[in-house]
Design a protein around this motif. Sequence first.
Motif, short mmCIF file in Angstrom:
data_model
loop_
_atom_site.label_atom_id
_atom_site.label_comp_id
_atom_site.label_asym_id
_atom_site.label_seq_id
_atom_site.Cartn_x
_atom_site.Cartn_y
_atom_site.Cartn_z
N TYR A 56 0.86 -1.19 0.00
CA TYR A 56 0.00 0.00 0.00
C TYR A 56 0.89 1.24 0.00
CZ TYR A 56 -3.69 3.33 0.87
OH TYR A 56 -4.56 4.38 0.73
N HIS A 65 1.17 5.17 0.49
CA HIS A 65 0.45 6.25 1.16
C HIS A 65 0.47 7.54 0.33
CE1 HIS A 65 4.11 8.43 2.30
NE2 HIS A 65 4.63 7.31 2.77
N SER A 74 2.59 6.27 6.31
CA SER A 74 1.62 5.17 6.36
C SER A 74 0.84 5.20 7.66
CB SER A 74 2.33 3.83 6.21
OG SER A 74 3.27 3.64 7.25
N SER A 75 -0.29 4.51 7.67
CA SER A 75 -1.16 4.41 8.84
C SER A 75 -1.46 2.94 9.12
CB SER A 75 -2.49 5.14 8.57
OG SER A 75 -3.50 4.75 9.47
N HIS A 120 -4.24 1.40 7.12
CA HIS A 120 -4.10 0.97 5.72
C HIS A 120 -4.04 -0.55 5.61
CE1 HIS A 120 -2.21 5.15 4.80
NE2 HIS A 120 -3.50 5.16 4.55
N ARG A 121 -3.45 -1.20 6.60
CA ARG A 121 -3.38 -2.67 6.52
C ARG A 121 -4.75 -3.30 6.72
NH1 ARG A 121 -1.03 -2.79 12.50
NH2 ARG A 121 0.63 -1.45 11.71
N LEU A 123 3.45 -2.37 4.26
CA LEU A 123 3.37 -0.92 4.34
C LEU A 123 4.78 -0.37 4.50
CD1 LEU A 123 0.45 -0.30 6.89
CD2 LEU A 123 0.27 -0.73 4.43
N ASP A 139 7.00 3.72 4.82
CA ASP A 139 7.00 5.18 4.75
C ASP A 139 8.00 5.59 3.67
OD1 ASP A 139 5.17 5.34 6.80
OD2 ASP A 139 6.67 5.69 8.36
N GLN A 140 7.51 6.36 2.70
CA GLN A 140 8.37 6.79 1.60
C GLN A 140 9.54 7.63 2.15
OE1 GLN A 140 5.47 8.66 -1.06
NE2 GLN A 140 4.16 6.87 -0.74
N GLY A 160 -2.91 1.92 -3.42
CA GLY A 160 -2.55 3.19 -2.82
C GLY A 160 -3.65 4.21 -2.98
N GLY A 168 -0.32 8.29 -3.60
CA GLY A 168 0.07 6.89 -3.75
C GLY A 168 -0.35 6.31 -5.08
#
Length: 324
Positions: free
Chosen positions: A40, A42, A49-50, A53-54, A66, A68-69, A109, A113
């Motif tokens: 996923y 974000h 990410s959160s 989301h999962r 998941l 974090d970019q 996404g 995303g």
Amino acid sequence: MSRVLFPNIAVYHQEWLDVGDGHQLYIEQSGNPNGIAVVYLHGGPGGGSSKNHRRYFDPEKYRIILFDQRGCGRSKPSPSLNDNTPHHLVADLEVIRKHLSISRWLVSGGSWGTTLALLYGIKYPQAILGFILRGIFLGTKAEYNWLYNASGAASFFPEYYREFTEQVANINNVSVLQGYYDVLTGPNEIAAIAASKAWCLWELRLSTLAPHSPAEIQDDDYPHRALCMAKISSHYFVNHCFIDEGEILASIDNIKDIPAIILHGRYDMVCPLHSADKLVQHWPSAQLQILPQAGHSGFELQTIDGFCKAADTMANFIAEQSVE
């Protein structure tokens, strides 16, 4: 029957992966280690990410990834604009896939995303099982002008836009977007923090049909998340997202045969529906589901229902394809 998010589940593995350029990406995995791999992506850029989301994905069917970019969330350093462009993010995504020994995965996404998912798919179509994309953003000038110029979303939310522009009212001869970027990257840290909160509040107010509670922006981590989001987003938008105008649609033939489910709120005021409609006109394997009572947020009731059902549909489709 409307679907709800799956129960919150524990992460079975987390790590920080060194991807070069001084960046380490936070990555987590949950669900079934032997399930269908899904990643996923974000929003933002810089949103992070959160854990929710999962919860779009059945943890018995999916190996849920998941991350974090670079430059935001729990990735290190954060916030950071150094070597931070879509080309870096696409390369990072491929590094993650190979690091996790995944041959092909479902790419999903929301918002920014979706931009990243499309750019990644265009470059690495052989790595994709399918797409689930919510709230399409194609990275065009018209889309970010809609958000930050007086003739776009501001015409629906004039009082909120006035409040948004007050943060840069004393900066002369520049656009609102450039003014925010200058403050957010300037030497005055107090001004940057205030600007980041105003930036995120503007988007938050546009994101959902239901009003937001002030409690939503009072958690301990909010100042850091807001600074990442505002600083990185403004960095991308003043640089035209670092992609050529119309680049995604011009290259869509690379993924024309890959199945996609696209969800878009009818009343999305952050990423208007016409971008999603334009995309599916160029993409024969994509199916657009317009959500009649939803805006931009990924966590409105119709959006949750649509995303969870899309994830089940994709799981069944992928299982059938693997049998064949």
